[in-house]
Scaffold this active site. Structure first.
Site, PDB file in Angstrom:
ATOM      1  N   GLU A   1       0.879  -1.164   0.000  1.00  0.00           N
ATOM      2  CA  GLU A   1       0.000   0.000   0.000  1.00  0.00           C
ATOM      3  C   GLU A   1       0.924   1.224   0.000  1.00  0.00           C
ATOM      4  O   GLU A   1       1.759   1.355   0.895  1.00  0.00           O
ATOM      5  CB  GLU A   1      -0.826  -0.043   1.282  1.00  0.00           C
TER       6      GLU A   1
ATOM      7  N   LYS B   1       3.550   0.801   9.776  1.00  0.00           N
ATOM      8  CA  LYS B   1       3.719   2.096   9.122  1.00  0.00           C
ATOM      9  C   LYS B   1       3.135   3.225   9.967  1.00  0.00           C
ATOM     10  O   LYS B   1       3.686   4.311  10.013  1.00  0.00           O
ATOM     11  CB  LYS B   1       3.057   2.071   7.748  1.00  0.00           C
TER      12      LYS B   1
ATOM     13  N   ARG C   1       3.918 -13.132  10.016  1.00  0.00           N
ATOM     14  CA  ARG C   1       4.617 -11.844   9.896  1.00  0.00           C
ATOM     15  C   ARG C   1       5.934 -11.904  10.659  1.00  0.00           C
ATOM     16  O   ARG C   1       6.071 -12.650  11.620  1.00  0.00           O
ATOM     17  CB  ARG C   1       3.778 -10.736  10.520  1.00  0.00           C
TER      18      ARG C   1
HETATM   19  P1  ATP Z   1       1.769  -1.983   8.106  1.00  0.00           P
HETATM   20  O1  ATP Z   1       1.028  -2.498   9.298  1.00  0.00           O
HETATM   21  O2  ATP Z   1       3.214  -1.765   8.366  1.00  0.00           O
HETATM   22  O3  ATP Z   1       1.099  -0.790   7.495  1.00  0.00           O
HETATM   23  P2  ATP Z   1       0.615  -3.501   5.996  1.00  0.00           P
HETATM   24  O4  ATP Z   1       0.429  -4.956   5.991  1.00  0.00           O
HETATM   25  O5  ATP Z   1      -0.599  -2.682   6.149  1.00  0.00           O
HETATM   26  O6  ATP Z   1       1.723  -3.164   7.062  1.00  0.00           O
HETATM   27  P3  ATP Z   1       1.106  -3.293   3.198  1.00  0.00           P
HETATM   28  O7  ATP Z   1       1.724  -2.190   2.423  1.00  0.00           O
HETATM   29  O8  ATP Z   1      -0.322  -3.614   2.969  1.00  0.00           O
HETATM   30  O9  ATP Z   1       1.352  -2.966   4.725  1.00  0.00           O
HETATM   31  O10 ATP Z   1       2.001  -4.596   3.078  1.00  0.00           O
HETATM   32  C1  ATP Z   1       2.402  -5.188   1.876  1.00  0.00           C
HETATM   33  C2  ATP Z   1       2.680  -6.636   2.147  1.00  0.00           C
HETATM   34  O11 ATP Z   1       3.677  -6.771   3.165  1.00  0.00           O
HETATM   35  C3  ATP Z   1       1.444  -7.340   2.674  1.00  0.00           C
HETATM   36  O12 ATP Z   1       1.287  -8.524   1.919  1.00  0.00           O
HETATM   37  C4  ATP Z   1       1.737  -7.627   4.102  1.00  0.00           C
HETATM   38  O13 ATP Z   1       1.157  -8.824   4.495  1.00  0.00           O
HETATM   39  C5  ATP Z   1       3.259  -7.708   4.136  1.00  0.00           C
HETATM   40  N1  ATP Z   1       3.792  -7.358   5.451  1.00  0.00           N
HETATM   41  C6  ATP Z   1       3.636  -6.203   6.129  1.00  0.00           C
HETATM   42  N2  ATP Z   1       4.266  -6.264   7.323  1.00  0.00           N
HETATM   43  C7  ATP Z   1       4.848  -7.489   7.409  1.00  0.00           C
HETATM   44  C8  ATP Z   1       5.643  -8.167   8.389  1.00  0.00           C
HETATM   45  N3  ATP Z   1       5.973  -7.580   9.539  1.00  0.00           N
HETATM   46  N4  ATP Z   1       6.074  -9.416   8.102  1.00  0.00           N
HETATM   47  C9  ATP Z   1       5.753 -10.007   6.939  1.00  0.00           C
HETATM   48  N5  ATP Z   1       5.016  -9.437   5.985  1.00  0.00           N
HETATM   49  C10 ATP Z   1       4.553  -8.189   6.195  1.00  0.00           C
HETATM   50 MG    MG Z   2      -2.138  -3.246   4.429  1.00  0.00          MG
END
Ligand code: ATP
Ligand code: MG
Length: 559
Positions: free
Chosen positions: A37, A272, A262
């Site tokens: 995202e 984020k 994760r």
């Molecule tokens: P955040 O909580 O940091 O905003 P998010 O999952 O909302 O993380 P995205 O940009 O949607 O952020 O993430 C892109 C991809 O990265 C998704 O498929 C998500 O599952 C993966 N991802 C995010 N954080 C982790 C993590 N700590 N370990 C493994 N995969 C992750």
């Molecule tokens: Mg997300």
């Protein structure tokens, strides 16, 4: 040091089954995607996900798409899109021409939603958000919706008018008609479209209804021909909905969703939202502050792509959540830099050393090797004179027991690569502070080896020629958070910050070869640690180095 053994990758095992004869994707090219995202910079957690996505494609000779998940109209920014692309390239992955935006599928997604209504599989609901909670039921009571049996024509008409902008936010939703009694709440007629009168960073004001992620994502995957949609564990309970959407919107291709745990790292936060709060409230200097767990922060700190990829590989792919020690990430960096970093001499807390029997005005040069682990790294010259800088803690006027470095009438010590010296005394100021250390050298010990082969009892000490060196600023970092688990639910992560995570040393002396150092180049400051020029602040007239990692490894892998 014991190795952390690579855990068996269950995702690879599933894929092998799928592409084998008789498997659901027999004979097909493995095709994955990474869907960030664009509302922030990538952190080491995303890095794990993208290494799984791109790395899996690489392993099976397949393809991986990069897709900006900009379904949600809030907070997105082109600055983040470019930064994400740069970070992925830096890690060594590429998507060729397969770069997409989720929002590019809005028209198609809308058509598929209309088709669902026409099949009697979606309806327009007018429960308010509060009523929605009231009607959702619980584990033993099914949900209810008074609008479930709205005639198809009526839902279709309302949905078109929702799109046309006739209604305010939240007035109506479009819901998939699945199973109000399902034990999985995601299946209790989930909302698939909602009204949001918001500007979209790419679509402008074209849309005022937006699809929910659970509806948009499987459609995007299916349209791109993704075979394996790899995602983190929080989507496990959404998998039945993912499958329902693909089956019922009538797309021929059906990707398989596989979830993995994760990554969590101690002494840091990987969200984020929290990282943004650190930046916006000036707890750090920016997303690329070298203490941040973002890829741009780690890069500025001196992390290498190889060390990060190696870290993610060795952490492995697990099905249960795991928190890894930050020390293990450092360990992976140290291993890489030990192989590849150029050795140089720098003095961080300098005190003058005068070689009293070395002729005044004279100087000479020594040829020293750049990396004892890599003969191909070649040699360089360092200059030497009567006036040197050494670390203040390499001298003690009154030595503690077993002290092997310089003290008056102490053991002979080796000046790295130069000569053997014996300390004869020191000069102090009116407060008793040592301002100059005095020593004599053995002219017959050039290169640091005594002509008669006698044993050197003291330590080997690094030094810099005071008559021919550069000034530098050095920034040393430690954990951004004192608390090992600042990311824990319910914890005030800002209260866990380490007030001493940055130490700035202004008066450092470094050998002149470092004038040409470029950001991204790694150096071992002998006896001190690994350092790299700061990509933002270092300049020829003001050298700034970041400590990437100290030399000492405190990481002890579990037996
Ligand atoms: P955040 O909580 O940091 O905003 P998010 O999952 O909302 O993380 P995205 O940009 O949607 O952020 O993430 C892109 C991809 O990265 C998704 O498929 C998500 O599952 C993966 N991802 C995010 N954080 C982790 C993590 N700590 N370990 C493994 N995969 C992750
Ligand atoms: Mg997300």
């Amino acid at each position: 040091m014991a190795e952390i053994t690579e855990s068996k990758n269950f995702i690879h095992a599933f894929i092998e089954e799928d592409i084998a004869e008789g498997g659901r994707f027999a004979g097909k090219t493995v095709h994955t995607r990474f869907p960030p995202e664009p509302n922030g910079y990538l952190h080491i957690g995303h890095c794990k996900a993208l290494i799984i996505d791109f790395g899996t494609a690489e392993k099976f000779g397949g393809l991986c798409n990069l897709r900006m998940d900009d379904t949600n109209p809030t907070k997105e920014d082109v600055e983040f899109v470019h930064a994400i692309q740069e970070d992925i390239h830096w890690l060594g992955f590429d998507w060729d021409d397969r770069f997409f935006y989720g929002s590019d599928y809005f028209e198609k997604t809308y058509e598929l939603a209309e088709a669902l209504i026409q099949k009697g599989l979606a309806y327009v609901c007018e429960l308010t958000p509060d009523q929605f909670k009231e009607y959702r039921g619980d584990l033993t009571t099914p949900a209810t919706s008074p609008y479930r049996n709205r005639p198809i024509e009526e839902s279709l008409d309302l949905f078109r008018r929702m799109r046309a902008g006739e209604f305010e936010d939240n007035r109506y939703t479009l819901r998939a008609k699945i199973d109000l009694a399902s034990g999985n709440f995601n299946m209790r007629d989930p909302v698939i479209y909602r009204i949001r009168h918001m500007h979209h960073h790419r679509q402008g004001d074209k849309w005022c209804i937006y699809p929910m992620y659970d509806f948009a994502h499987p459609i995007q995957d299916a349209l791109e021909g993704i075979t394996h949609s790899l995602c983190s564990l929080e989507f496990e309970n959404h998998r039945p909905l993912y499958n329902w959407v693909v089956e019922n919107v009538g797309l021929a291709h059906h990707p398989r969703q596989i979830e993995f745990a994760r990554l969590g790292i101690d002494h840091t936060v990987l969200s984020k939202r929290k990282l943004r709060a650190l930046v916006e409230n000036n707890y750090v200097s920016g997303w690329d502050d070298p203490r941040m767990p973002t890829l741009c922060g780690l890069r500025r700190r001196g992390y290498t792509p190889a060390s990060i990829r190696n870290f993610c590989d060795r952490v492995g792919v697990a099905k249960s959540p795991n928190t890894i020690e930050f020390g293990f990430l450092e360990h992976c960096l140290r291993e890489d830099l030990n192989e590849h970093a150029k050795r140089v001499m720098a003095v961080l807390d300098p005190v003058k050393l005068t070689i009293t029997n070395y002729p005044e005005g004279q100087s000479e040069e020594f040829e020293v090797e750049n990396n004892p682990n890599d003969p191909e790294a070649g040699t360089r010259t360092v200059s030497f004179s009567r006036n040197l800088w050494i670390e203040a803690d390499d001298f003690m006027a009154e030595p503690i027991p077993k002290y092997k470095r310089l003290f008056p009438n102490g053991p002979e010590c080796r000046l790295k690569g130069a000569y053997l010296i014996t300390c004869t005394g020191c000069v102090t100021d009116e407060n008793g502070k040592v301002t100059e250390v005095l020593a004599t050298y053995d002219p017959e010990s050039k290169g640091g080896n005594p002509a008669d082969g006698r044993k050197v009892k003291g330590a080997t000490i690094h030094w810099v020629d005071a008559d021919n060196c550069c000034e530098a600023e050095v920034r040393q970092y430690s954990n951004l958070f004192d608390d090992p688990d600042p990311d824990a639910a319910g914890k005030d992560f800002l209260a866990c910050l380490n007030p001493n995570s940055l130490e700035i040393l202004k008066n450092c002396k470094v050998e002149t070869s470092l004038l040409d150092a470029k950001p991204g180049e790694a150096f071992q400051f002998i006896r001190l640690g690994y350092f790299t020029p700061d990509s933002k602040d270092s300049a020829a007239d003001h050298l700034v180095f970041n400590r990437s990692v100290s030399l000492k490894d405190s990481f002890k892998p579990a037996k």
